[in-house]
Design a protein around this motif. Structure first.
Motif, PDB file in Angstrom:
ATOM      1  N   GLU A 112       0.826  -1.196  -0.085  1.00  0.00           N
ATOM      2  CA  GLU A 112       0.005   0.044  -0.060  1.00  0.00           C
ATOM      3  C   GLU A 112       0.949   1.195  -0.031  1.00  0.00           C
ATOM      4  OE1 GLU A 112      -4.247  -0.660   1.824  1.00  0.00           O
ATOM      5  OE2 GLU A 112      -2.838  -1.151   3.331  1.00  0.00           O
ATOM      6  N   LYS A 113       1.957   1.111   0.679  1.00  0.00           N
ATOM      7  CA  LYS A 113       3.024   2.199   0.753  1.00  0.00           C
ATOM      8  C   LYS A 113       3.381   2.811  -0.489  1.00  0.00           C
ATOM      9  CE  LYS A 113       7.408   3.452   2.814  1.00  0.00           C
ATOM     10  NZ  LYS A 113       8.386   2.881   3.864  1.00  0.00           N
ATOM     11  N   TYR A 114       3.383   1.731  -1.593  1.00  0.00           N
ATOM     12  CA  TYR A 114       3.898   2.158  -3.030  1.00  0.00           C
ATOM     13  C   TYR A 114       3.009   1.977  -4.003  1.00  0.00           C
ATOM     14  CZ  TYR A 114       8.400   1.640  -0.509  1.00  0.00           C
ATOM     15  OH  TYR A 114       9.370   1.845   0.275  1.00  0.00           O
ATOM     16  N   LYS A 115       1.707   1.993  -3.716  1.00  0.00           N
ATOM     17  CA  LYS A 115       0.642   2.044  -4.607  1.00  0.00           C
ATOM     18  C   LYS A 115       0.675   3.457  -5.461  1.00  0.00           C
ATOM     19  CE  LYS A 115      -2.209  -1.622  -3.309  1.00  0.00           C
ATOM     20  NZ  LYS A 115      -3.008  -2.419  -2.885  1.00  0.00           N
ATOM     21  N   GLY A 116       0.059   3.225  -6.776  1.00  0.00           N
ATOM     22  CA  GLY A 116       0.083   4.499  -7.620  1.00  0.00           C
ATOM     23  C   GLY A 116       1.367   4.730  -8.235  1.00  0.00           C
ATOM     24  N   GLN A 117       2.422   3.999  -8.281  1.00  0.00           N
ATOM     25  CA  GLN A 117       3.784   4.200  -8.752  1.00  0.00           C
ATOM     26  C   GLN A 117       4.302   3.413 -10.037  1.00  0.00           C
ATOM     27  OE1 GLN A 117       6.908   4.654  -5.812  1.00  0.00           O
ATOM     28  NE2 GLN A 117       5.344   5.331  -4.213  1.00  0.00           N
ATOM     29  N   GLY A 118       3.190   2.689 -10.316  1.00  0.00           N
ATOM     30  CA  GLY A 118       3.450   1.851 -11.635  1.00  0.00           C
ATOM     31  C   GLY A 118       4.296   0.575 -11.098  1.00  0.00           C
ATOM     32  N   LEU A 119       4.030   0.112  -9.914  1.00  0.00           N
ATOM     33  CA  LEU A 119       4.926  -1.188  -9.684  1.00  0.00           C
ATOM     34  C   LEU A 119       4.238  -2.292 -10.038  1.00  0.00           C
ATOM     35  CD1 LEU A 119       6.737  -0.003  -6.372  1.00  0.00           C
ATOM     36  CD2 LEU A 119       7.449   0.191  -8.571  1.00  0.00           C
ATOM     37  N   GLY A 120       2.921  -2.332  -9.962  1.00  0.00           N
ATOM     38  CA  GLY A 120       2.067  -3.586 -10.398  1.00  0.00           C
ATOM     39  C   GLY A 120       2.353  -3.839 -12.030  1.00  0.00           C
ATOM     40  N   GLU A 121       2.439  -2.812 -12.920  1.00  0.00           N
ATOM     41  CA  GLU A 121       2.832  -3.151 -14.036  1.00  0.00           C
ATOM     42  C   GLU A 121       4.154  -3.564 -14.271  1.00  0.00           C
ATOM     43  OE1 GLU A 121       2.027  -0.412 -18.138  1.00  0.00           O
ATOM     44  OE2 GLU A 121       3.284   0.663 -16.807  1.00  0.00           O
ATOM     45  N   TYR A 122       5.079  -2.917 -13.515  1.00  0.00           N
ATOM     46  CA  TYR A 122       6.499  -3.165 -13.794  1.00  0.00           C
ATOM     47  C   TYR A 122       6.678  -4.678 -13.208  1.00  0.00           C
ATOM     48  CZ  TYR A 122      11.352  -3.714 -12.562  1.00  0.00           C
ATOM     49  OH  TYR A 122      12.745  -4.061 -12.819  1.00  0.00           O
ATOM     50  N   LEU A 123       5.945  -5.122 -12.114  1.00  0.00           N
ATOM     51  CA  LEU A 123       6.019  -6.728 -11.720  1.00  0.00           C
ATOM     52  C   LEU A 123       5.461  -7.641 -12.900  1.00  0.00           C
ATOM     53  CD1 LEU A 123       5.190  -6.212  -8.091  1.00  0.00           C
ATOM     54  CD2 LEU A 123       7.392  -6.822  -8.843  1.00  0.00           C
ATOM     55  N   LEU A 124       4.490  -7.136 -13.347  1.00  0.00           N
ATOM     56  CA  LEU A 124       3.825  -7.906 -14.311  1.00  0.00           C
ATOM     57  C   LEU A 124       4.679  -8.153 -15.498  1.00  0.00           C
ATOM     58  CD1 LEU A 124       1.588  -9.528 -15.576  1.00  0.00           C
ATOM     59  CD2 LEU A 124       0.297  -7.261 -16.474  1.00  0.00           C
ATOM     60  N   LEU A 125       5.391  -6.861 -16.152  1.00  0.00           N
ATOM     61  CA  LEU A 125       6.311  -6.923 -17.280  1.00  0.00           C
ATOM     62  C   LEU A 125       7.568  -8.056 -16.843  1.00  0.00           C
ATOM     63  CD1 LEU A 125       5.915  -3.357 -18.525  1.00  0.00           C
ATOM     64  CD2 LEU A 125       5.014  -5.331 -19.736  1.00  0.00           C
ATOM     65  N   ASP A 126       7.900  -7.666 -15.648  1.00  0.00           N
ATOM     66  CA  ASP A 126       9.295  -8.603 -15.163  1.00  0.00           C
ATOM     67  C   ASP A 126       8.767 -10.049 -15.143  1.00  0.00           C
ATOM     68  OD1 ASP A 126      11.796  -8.184 -13.744  1.00  0.00           O
ATOM     69  OD2 ASP A 126      10.802  -9.605 -12.543  1.00  0.00           O
ATOM     70  N   ALA A 127       7.431 -10.348 -14.830  1.00  0.00           N
ATOM     71  CA  ALA A 127       7.110 -11.956 -14.930  1.00  0.00           C
ATOM     72  C   ALA A 127       6.870 -12.150 -16.390  1.00  0.00           C
ATOM     73  CB  ALA A 127       5.750 -11.929 -14.317  1.00  0.00           C
ATOM     74  N   MET A 128       6.467 -11.320 -17.244  1.00  0.00           N
ATOM     75  CA  MET A 128       6.293 -11.664 -18.766  1.00  0.00           C
ATOM     76  C   MET A 128       7.729 -11.889 -19.212  1.00  0.00           C
ATOM     77  SD  MET A 128       3.415  -8.829 -19.474  1.00  0.00           S
ATOM     78  CE  MET A 128       3.413  -8.926 -21.290  1.00  0.00           C
ATOM     79  N   GLN A 129       8.788 -11.078 -18.880  1.00  0.00           N
ATOM     80  CA  GLN A 129      10.087 -11.353 -19.193  1.00  0.00           C
ATOM     81  C   GLN A 129      10.613 -12.443 -18.834  1.00  0.00           C
ATOM     82  OE1 GLN A 129      12.173  -8.914 -21.476  1.00  0.00           O
ATOM     83  NE2 GLN A 129      13.097 -11.307 -21.543  1.00  0.00           N
ATOM     84  N   ARG A 130      10.357 -12.832 -17.494  1.00  0.00           N
ATOM     85  CA  ARG A 130      10.950 -14.233 -16.943  1.00  0.00           C
ATOM     86  C   ARG A 130      10.294 -15.130 -17.923  1.00  0.00           C
ATOM     87  NH1 ARG A 130      14.313 -13.230 -13.091  1.00  0.00           N
ATOM     88  NH2 ARG A 130      14.125 -11.212 -11.920  1.00  0.00           N
ATOM     89  N   SER A 131       9.049 -15.274 -18.084  1.00  0.00           N
ATOM     90  CA  SER A 131       8.439 -16.522 -18.463  1.00  0.00           C
ATOM     91  C   SER A 131       8.872 -16.586 -20.028  1.00  0.00           C
ATOM     92  CB  SER A 131       6.803 -16.103 -18.819  1.00  0.00           C
ATOM     93  OG  SER A 131       6.419 -16.182 -17.465  1.00  0.00           O
ATOM     94  N   LEU A 132       9.038 -15.457 -20.860  1.00  0.00           N
ATOM     95  CA  LEU A 132       9.702 -15.491 -22.092  1.00  0.00           C
ATOM     96  C   LEU A 132      11.114 -16.035 -22.091  1.00  0.00           C
ATOM     97  CD1 LEU A 132       9.629 -14.808 -25.215  1.00  0.00           C
ATOM     98  CD2 LEU A 132      10.269 -12.470 -24.552  1.00  0.00           C
ATOM     99  N   ASP A 133      12.004 -15.600 -21.094  1.00  0.00           N
ATOM    100  CA  ASP A 133      13.173 -16.418 -21.190  1.00  0.00           C
ATOM    101  C   ASP A 133      13.219 -17.735 -20.916  1.00  0.00           C
ATOM    102  OD1 ASP A 133      14.148 -13.627 -21.243  1.00  0.00           O
ATOM    103  OD2 ASP A 133      14.843 -13.341 -19.360  1.00  0.00           O
ATOM    104  N   GLN A 134      12.159 -18.103 -19.962  1.00  0.00           N
ATOM    105  CA  GLN A 134      12.193 -19.444 -19.885  1.00  0.00           C
ATOM    106  C   GLN A 134      11.704 -20.382 -20.844  1.00  0.00           C
ATOM    107  OE1 GLN A 134      13.195 -21.338 -17.158  1.00  0.00           O
ATOM    108  NE2 GLN A 134      14.119 -19.407 -16.607  1.00  0.00           N
ATOM    109  N   SER A 135      10.792 -19.583 -21.780  1.00  0.00           N
ATOM    110  CA  SER A 135      10.194 -20.210 -23.026  1.00  0.00           C
ATOM    111  C   SER A 135      11.434 -20.562 -24.046  1.00  0.00           C
ATOM    112  CB  SER A 135       9.093 -19.420 -23.644  1.00  0.00           C
ATOM    113  OG  SER A 135       9.888 -18.247 -24.258  1.00  0.00           O
TER     114      SER A 135
END
Length: 183
Positions: A112-135
């Motif tokens: 909650e302390k960091y909401k509204g800073q785009g971190l959800g999007e950052y984490l999602l993109l990070d997960a997408m990149q990790r999945s792509l790397d594993q693929s």
């Protein structure tokens, strides 16, 4: 951001100097609060156990000012899906195997302390990149997510995740789409 209609190219727009790392003993899980008890409880009570049992990996985004503080996290694990669970237009293009390999983003939360800073999007993109790397080493058809509610499903839908016909809170994004995003 609708990926198909956007001119966004992740490779052209660096996300930030932030970096995720696997959950470790240095991270203070006890003070993390995202406003969802089940996500807070999971991080405090089960994330390390799941990681030690090799059933998932919990990726932590440490706070910039204190590496022990958790600004956000997500979990990734192996997954498989029956082609019959997918939309017919997608299943028809896949091999006729009983199960299709994938990755699953089981949880994603931002303090909650960091909401509204785009971190959800950052984490999602990070997960997408990790999945792509594993693929590139393992066969992965898609990245699946378990949305906790309609609002979360809307968040993933914003990134072109497709709901399963019989489970609208379980969504997926083909690895091919992710590869196009990061091209």
């Amino acid at each position: 951001m609708c990926i198909r209609d956007s001119k966004l190219s992740v490779s052209q727009q660096p996300l930030s100097p932030m970096a995720t790392e696997p959950l470790g003993p240095v991270h203070d899980r006890g003070v993390f609060s995202c406003g969802r008890q089940e996500l807070d409880r999971y991080l405090r009570e089960r994330a390390r156990q799941d990681q030690e049992r090799k059933t998932s990996v919990c990726w932590i985004l440490p706070a910039r000012t204190d590496r022990r503080e958790i600004a956000g996290y997500y979990t990734l694990a192996a997954y498989s899906v029956s082609p019959g669970a997918l939309p017919p237009e997608v299943a028809g293009k896949l091999p006729r195997y009983p199960l299709i390999p994938a990755a699953i983003l089981g949880r994603l939360a931002v303090s909650e302390k960091y909401k509204g800073q785009g971190l959800g999007e950052y984490l999602l993109l990070d997960a997408m990149q990790r999945s792509l790397d594993q693929s590139k080493s393992l066969g992965l058809f898609a990245l699946f997510v378990d949305a906790k509610d309609e609002q979360a499903a809307g968040f993933y839908g914003h990134y072109d995740f497709i709901p399963l016909p019989s489970q609208p809170l379980r969504l997926f994004l083909p690895i091919k789409t992710i590869a196009d995003l990061f091209a």
